[in-house]
Design an enzyme around this catalytic site. Structure first.
Site, PDB file in Angstrom:
ATOM      1  CG  ASP A 203      -2.313   0.613   1.081  1.00 18.57           C
ATOM      2  OD1 ASP A 203      -2.405   1.733   0.814  1.00 18.57           O
ATOM      3  OD2 ASP A 203      -3.169  -0.268   0.681  1.00 18.57           O
ATOM      4  CG  HIS A 430      -5.425   3.897   0.847  1.00 16.79           C
ATOM      5  ND1 HIS A 430      -4.842   2.658   0.519  1.00 16.79           N
ATOM      6  CD2 HIS A 430      -6.545   3.824   0.206  1.00 16.79           C
ATOM      7  CE1 HIS A 430      -5.738   1.941  -0.320  1.00 16.79           C
ATOM      8  NE2 HIS A 430      -6.867   2.723  -0.357  1.00 16.79           N
ATOM      9  CB  SER A 616      -9.151   0.332  -0.537  1.00 13.14           C
ATOM     10  OG  SER A 616      -8.462   0.658  -1.814  1.00 13.14           O
TER      11      SER A 616
END
Length: 1485
Positions: A203, A430, A616
């Site tokens: 990520d 994220h 996600s």
């Protein structure tokens, strides 16, 4: 289209990179005054919410007091700034009272900061790192520093609401686990919470200091390794420094750094490097830091401006009327200083602080320390000597925070024997959020735990900070290497993008190897491109070895996390979640999991948690679920096979609905941890087998498929037969005698719908595999989508479910008549989350569609997603989509390009949360009309050497309005590499399993721009592919001549605006096969240079072949009858319209359009807007025409030389050329040069060019002793020039300028003679001016040297003041043209002052001293006169001259002038920019 993290970030998330999240949650801890409690109590605020919905939305947020009381805030998002303003909404209050699941009473409370703007008090220091335990897998990471958990108390606002609620149910909806059975599983098996399982998070990077990511449930370190796989945080530390006697070294930035005496360094070698901190931070963090840093700058700047104004005001008060030249100059200088300060305030741009890095080997490991004084804003903090050394994170698990201002966590890794230091930060929140969903552990708030709180994590940063967190092939490959090194059990990857070829590419091959050989289970998001079919993204939704996860939302998630007015009764797939199948027939979505959560985010966000939703978030939820299963298997010492685990997950998943086509939306269903575990308990003795299934259609050739997908009309006319190949695949270490040879399964084959999908009844499957045929008969199926499966189930273990499944998808489109290409769908009813799909066979010849949607019958506004998808072979799915919000009954028009003869899916879906508070369905009608204008060439290529080019246009469907336009907007210039080199990359970072070394091909391209332009570099073969390419990765950087990086990019080239100048583009292509790289060594770079809009080249169309010449019969608009073919003649562009600076081989590219929309506003005399159907036009530039010669031969104007004279001149010029090329850097070289100068002076005593070359060489010398020689050489040049003759020539009109000369019989001869005379005179004038200019600089240099020595010996300023004053007075007189006599100078210094002024006066006679070529002398003269403001202004003009690249010495001079005035803050700002403009070396890839 660039890929991005698969969190839902906007209405069209797959078009917008990264993190404009639909909701943002702000978290803090502090105190709030609450009436009724009597005293202040500790409050733990859970969240506040922001929204990036395009309309205002009421949202819910508040504080948890720790005793079940929730202090609620009702807030309304401000449309402009994304913040919240507190509001009191009575209707919202009533709704909250009705919500029984939140329960409780309302009471008043006082909470400050509903806008999300918190005043935080930071405590302690940020620089310490502390490590406890011994190095190893169980060592816990820790940082001793400040806490970001305090806000000021508030008493200035009364509260809106206070609610007591069932926190368990509420918090359970924030971090969903119940939906996948994780909560019930953990209640039954609390020790199977992920312990013993290691998960790699592919990520944007994970913050090891984030809440919940410090330790596991059993006290082990949560994060065992943190790796920047992209290289975006790399620092070149190959330069070695030695400490001096005082223990100082010079850092790479030039700073003097003190070494801590306690640091062990047996070799005494200190590796140094530096990096701009902003290159390590996200854009959001940079914006915040810039705002904070500018406060201090602005304060100092205001003080400087105030002082400048005070001085100017005092001067004006003292001298209200100024007539004296000296005073005028003084006032002008004061005014200039004030203006300069104002200007720099307007142009201020902070490039951020510089971090100095030092790396050394302490005898055991490599260590690193950082100097961050510039980040602290306090010289006593951030010193290198105070830094606690760090090593590779995996060894000691130390992390640090740069400063109190940024609160950004970092770790270090050191590679290549200390020559590369990697500073690892995250490139967006994220990755931390994803890690938190997977495995966060909150001992005091277990309801907010991630799914597998006992699991350990490896952070693999694949999102490159230089690309705004987009992944790179380098990051992906290095991530897989890290997985093997850390012996990971699972990979979660929440990134992806559409692909041309599913289940293909370099990364897919490497990932498959990791899964099949190393037994790693790879889980990835399926994409956010729904709701249309075939929108799954790579790698998660398109790769056989990777489990693709769709996003599901449950009622509790909708209530708690999304705060919808009325949650849905049943769970459903998020509207935007991508759907299958893949173009090669695979299901696409494997499984589904909750796709939203409130999870930890990095420290630098100044909050604990945030709400994000997207696949996600579904992927880490699924990954954590699998970690629970693996934890149980490991604890029970059961063998783990990724294939058996996957089969368990798929065969035990919970169906979301009973719809026949539901698998295309949710895959096999919602993951169920407990059921999967029970399934695997029965599989203890089963061999690990991967059933590889491939399909081919009988009678065709082509690649193997993974399923049947019939979509196009020609495939649906009759039944088709397919050959199925099933091959068991075992691990390479499987025992041939005990496992492979005995394998035999007796399978029952079953079709889910035998009416159109037929298969054999049984199959005996052995190790060598079997084939069988199936028949698909779509002829009797109705319009729409049909899904079926052929399943193979072991008759002896039917409880296992299917061993393999063959997905079969058939789409029967509606056929539209070509004569009436229009279709209407009426009486459509929509409730939240409902999707209506219409499949239409686009008529042959159609090039665009116009769609009208009419919506009515609803009470509250409704928000729809509208999309259209077509599939073309080996191309990314053609997806058009948009949001449509209906606030009242109305209609909306849309238009988009289509491909004729190809099935189109038109999807209208009501957003899952739209209209939740209403029980009234929305009614809609869809009208689709197709249009077409076809040319005989799909993409038009025009040869600029042709006067006209014919194009035939046809209206194949109906009558159309022809409105042709061709606009050329860019020049595409090809460049060959000037250098290409293949070499092995880092052995410690870039070596695959089995010792396969990755190599890099470095390509260098040089190009020049004659004027500022926007350019886009393209390597077409490698562009637009990350996953579906054979090559691992590519990365490029563009540099100016000073090695400054101006742009960087990967396979998705970005346009960048560059000023005039010369540039170097360096590109790195990676692969472990050297032969592949060798074939790319001569790859041309295509540089697209965008033209200014005023320079766009518009081509004209004519109805007649002669129209391009005569100018008549131009076609701007014409109606074509159905089926009519109309010839058009495209005229070439006139030479004056073509760009002049394009080399041979260049082409112009642009857009070609044929028609207008039938609906919409009028943009021109032709009705309608431009139709969306367009194609590319390329225009090959013809050779540039040469100017016609006006005479056959120019008459000779001088006597013809003899051969001997010609030879002598050539020899002389050759000697001078050799002289100018000789180096003089060493004593030996200088002696040789001096000897040759003496010889040539003797041989050619009167040759001007010889003296010019000698002057040039001496002026370029850095030796102080050469300054006097420069003056002498300049005098020699001046002595050879007849200045009287020169003045006479330039002071009178030449005969060539006399109009009467044009009528003389021998005018051509006379003109040629005069041109030669002018050229000679101009050369002499230029040589004279250059000599005077260089002499003036040399005089000033000598004077500065003398002044410096005098200042050192006699530092009293008053001793030199009279001379300086006299100099100022003299220069003031000269500037005003005063004719006063030069005063006598009795000292040598005075004589030099006079000599300089005389030199400057002489120079001003011949040239404009303010021109860029000579203005440096004017700058230094102003400096010498003490007019520093005027000097800076003139210097700024010189710096801004774009005829030359930036010159470092000019910027250094500006810093000197600024420092001399006393503007320290501006000088510091300029020094920072100096390092930006003039880096010492090229950065690492």
């Amino acid at each position: 289209m660039q890929s991005s993290p698969c969190c839902r970030n906007s209405p069209l998330a797959h078009h917008i990179p990264c993190h404009n999240l639909q909701f943002t949650w702000r978290t803090w801890s502090g105190h709030a005054q609450q009436p009724g409690y009597g005293a202040r109590r500790s409050v733990s605020p859970i969240f506040s919410i922001t929204s990036c919905e395009r309309t205002n939305h009421n949202v819910f947020g508040g504080f948890s007091t720790g005793d079940g009381t929730l202090i609620a805030l009702n807030a309304l998002r401000n449309r402009n700034d994304g913040q919240f303003a507190p509001t009191v909404g009575h209707s919202y209050r009533r709704r909250l009272l009705k919500r029984s699941k939140f329960g409780g009473q309302l009471q008043s409370s006082s909470v400050r900061g509903a806008t999300g703007k918190k005043n935080r008090t930071l405590s302690s220091d940020t620089r310490g790192q502390k490590c406890t335990g011994t190095p190893g897998r169980d060592q816990v990471s820790e940082m001793v520093g400040f806490e970001l958990d305090k806000i000021e108390d508030s008493t200035d606002e009364e509260p809106n609401l206070d609610i007591k609620c069932d926190s368990a149910e509420f918090l359970g909806g924030l971090m969903p686990k119940k939906e996948v059975g994780a909560d019930s599983f953990l209640k039954k098996f609390p020790l199977y919470d992920g312990r013993g399982v290691t998960i790699a998070i592919f990520d944007s990077g994970v913050d090891p200091a984030a809440a919940g990511l410090e330790t596991t449930s059993d006290g082990k370190p949560k994060i065992i390794d943190v790796v920047d796989c992209t290289g975006s945080g790399d620092i070149n530390t190959s330069t070695i420094a030695k400490a001096d006697a005082d223990g100082y070294i010079t850092g790479a930035s030039g700073a003097r750094l003190q070494i801590n005496k306690s640091w062990k360094n047996p070799s005494g070698d200190w590796h140094v490097g530096c990096k701009f901190a902003f290159g390590l931070f996200t854009d959001t963090l940079v914006t915040r830091i810039k705002k904070e840093r500018k406060k201090k700058w602005s304060e100092e700047q205001r003080e400087a401006i105030t002082e400048a104004m005070r001085q100017l005001t005092a001067f004006n008060a003292k001298y209200p009327k100024v007539s004296d030249a000296k005073l005028k100059k003084e006032r002008e200088d004061l005014q200039t200083k004030y203006d300069l300060l104002q200007k720099v305030s307007d142009s201020y741009e902070d490039k951020g602080p510089i971090i100095d890095a030092v790396v050394w080997h302490d005898g055991d490991v490599w260590r690193a320390a950082l100097d961050t004084q510039e980040m602290e804003g306090d010289t006593e903090l951030g010193k290198l000597i105070d830094f606690i050394p760090m090593t590779n994170y995996r060894i000691e698990r130390k992390y640090g925070i740069f400063s109190r201002m940024d609160a950004c966590t970092f770790v270090t890794n050191i590679y290549d024997d200390g020559n590369i230091l990697s500073i690892v930060t995250d490139s967006s929140p994220h990755g931390t959020h994803v890690a938190g969903i997977t495995a966060a552990h909150h001992p005091k708030e277990p309801l907010l735990n991630g799914v597998a709180p006992g699991a350990q994590l490896v952070s693999c940063k694949i999102g490159d900070s230089r690309l705004g967190s987009m992944e790179t092939g380098t990051g992906l490959t290095r991530g897989l290497i890290a997985v093997i090194e850390n012996k990971c059990d699972l990979i979660n990857m929440s990134y992806g993008e559409p692909t041309m070829m599913p289940d293909y590419g370099r990364f897919i091959d490497l990932a498959t190897e990791v899964v099949n050989k190393y037994g790693v289970i790879f889980i990835s998001s399926a994409g956010n491109n729904g709701p249309s079919l075939s929108t799954v993204t790579a790698p998660g939704g398109t790769s056989s070895s990777i489990i693709g996860i769709g996003a599901y939302v449950s009622p509790s998630m909708a209530a708690a996390a999304h705060s919808v007015v009325e949650p849905p009764e049943h769970g459903l797939q998020y509207t935007w979640s991508s759907r299958g199948p893949t173009p090669d027939g695979d299901l696409g979505v494997s499984l589904s999991a909750p796709g939203g959560a409130v999870a930890p985010v990095p420290k630098w966000t100044l909050q604990k948690r945030m709400l994000m939703n997207g696949t996600s978030m579904a992927s880490p939820c699924a990954c954590g679920s699998v970690a629970l299963v693996l934890s149980a298997l490991k604890a029970e010492e059961q063998a783990i096979s990724p294939h058996i685990v996957r089969k368990a997950l798929e065969n035990t998943a919970l169906k979301v609905s009973d719809s026949q086509v539901e698998p295309l939306t949710t895959g096999r269903g919602l993951i169920q941890v407990d059921k999967a575990y029970e399934y695997l308990q029965k599989c203890k003795d089963r061999p690990s087998v991967l059933y590889k299934v491939h399909l081919t259609r009988l009678g065709t050739t082509g690649p193997n498929l993974r399923g049947v997908y019939l979509r196009e009309f020609q495939d649906l006319l009759q039944a088709s037969e397919w050959t199925i190949s099933v091959k068991p695949q075992f691990h390479e270490d499987a025992d041939n005698l005990k496992v492979v040879a005995p394998f035999e399964e007796r399978l029952q084959l079953e079709s889910t719908d035998a009416s159109w999908l037929k298969c054999p009844e049984y199959l005996l499957l052995t190790n060598n595999g079997r084939t069988f045929n199936i028949v698909v008969d779509p002829t009797n199926l109705g319009e729409g989508v049909h899904y079926g499966e052929v399943r193979g189930t072991d008759l002896e273990a039917s409880w296992r479910g299917p061993s393999f499944r063959i997905p079969v998808t058939v789409i029967k489109p509606i056929q539209v008549s070509a004569s009436s290409p229009k279709v209407t769908f009426s009486d459509l009813s929509f409730v939240p989350g409902f999707t209506d799909r219409r499949f239409i066979l686009v008529p042959e010849g159609a090039t665009w569609a116009e769609v009208t949607i009419r919506c009515h019958g609803f009470d509250t506004p409704r928000r729809f997603i509208v999309s259209a998808v077509q599939l073309l072979p080996k191309k990314r799915p053609s997806v058009w989509d948009t949001y449509a919000t209906f606030s009242s009954p109305s209609s909306k028009d849309f238009a988009f390009a289509v491909e004729g003869g190809v099935t189109m899916e038109l999807t209208l879906a009501l957003f899952w949360s739209s209209g939740n508070g209403s029980h009234v369905p929305a009614l809609a009608e869809i009208e689709v009309e197709f249009h077409g204008l076809l040319s005989d060439e799909r993409e038009l290529s025009v040869n600029g050497g042709e006067i006209v080019t014919r194009v035939d246009i046809k209206a194949p469907l109906a009558a159309e309005k022809l409105a042709p336009s061709a606009t050329l907007t860019s020049v595409r210039v090809p460049y060959r590499p000037v250098e290409a080199k293949v070499e092995p990359l880092s052995a410690s970072r870039d070596k695959l399993s089995n010792g396969r070394q990755i190599h890099g091909l470095t390509l260098k391209y040089k190009f020049s721009l004659g004027e500022a332009a926007e350019v886009t570099p393209r390597l077409s073969y490698l562009n637009d592919r990350i996953y579906d390419t054979e090559f691992e990765s590519q990365f490029y950087m563009i540099f100016d001549v000073n090695k400054r990086v101006l742009a960087s990019g990967d396979c998705y080239p970005k346009n960048v605006k560059l000023p005039k100048g010369d540039y170097l583009l360096r590109m790195l292509v990676r692969h472990d096969n050297v032969n592949y790289l060798e074939k790319l060594k001569k790859s041309p770079l295509l540089l697209d240079r965008k033209l200014e809009e005023k320079n766009y080249v518009k081509l004209n169309f004519f109805s007649h072949i002669d129209g391009a010449v005569t100018g008549s019969d131009q076609v701007k608009g014409k109606s074509l009858a159905p089926g009519e073919i109309y010839p058009l003649y495209l005229g070439s562009a006139s030479d004056d319209k073509l760009p002049k600076d394009s080399p041979l081989g260049s082409i112009l590219i642009g857009t070609l359009r044929w028609g207008k929309l039938s609906k919409g506003s009028s943009k021109s005399e032709s009705n309608g807007e431009d139709c969306p159907a367009c194609s590319q036009i390329s225009y090959v530039l013809p050779p540039q025409s040469k100017a016609e010669e006006k005479g056959k031969e120019k008459p000779s104007t001088e006597a013809k030389k003899t051969v001997a004279q010609t030879l002598e001149d050539e020899i002389r010029d050759a000697k001078i050329k050799v002289l100018s090329s000789l180096p003089i850097s060493t004593k030996e070289e200088r002696k040789d040069w001096d000897d040759l100068v003496s010889v040539l002076k003797t041989d050619y005593p009167k040759h001007l060019q010889l003296r010019v070359e000698i002057l040039q060489k001496l002026a370029a010398s850095q030796e102080k002793d050469d300054k006097l020689k420069v003056i002498h050489a300049a005098d020699e040049v001046v002595s050879l020039i007849d200045r009287d003759a020169l003045a006479k020539y330039f002071g009178i009109k030449t005969e060539a300028e006399d109009p009467e000369a044009a009528v003389q019989p021998d005018s051509d001869l006379r003109k040629t003679m005069m041109q030669q005379v002018r050229k000679e005179m101009e050369n002499q004038r230029d040589a004279l001016a250059d000599a005077l200019y260089k002499k003036g600089l040399a005089l000033l240099d000598i004077e500065e040297q003398v002044t410096s020595k005098e200042t050192t010996i006699q530092p009293k300023a008053e001793e030199t003041t009279p001379a300086a004053a006299e100099s100022v007075e003299k220069s003031a007189e000269d500037d005003n043209g005063a004719g006063a006599e030069t005063p006598d100078r009795s000292s040598p210094r005075d004589e030099k002052v006079d000599e300089f002024e005389e030199d400057f006066k002489e120079l001003r006679k011949w040239v404009d001293v303010a021109s860029p070529k000579y203005s440096l002398l004017s700058v230094k003269r102003e400096k010498r006169a003490g007019r520093l403001g005027t000097a800076i202004k003139a210097l700024n003009d010189l710096i801004q001259d774009d005829s030359k690249p930036p010159q470092k010495h000019l910027f250094e001079l500006r810093i000197q002038l600024i420092e001399k005035i006393g503007w320290a803050h501006w000088a510091a700002y300029e020094r920072k920019w100096l390092k930006v403009r003039f880096p010492s070396d090229y950065p690492l890839f």
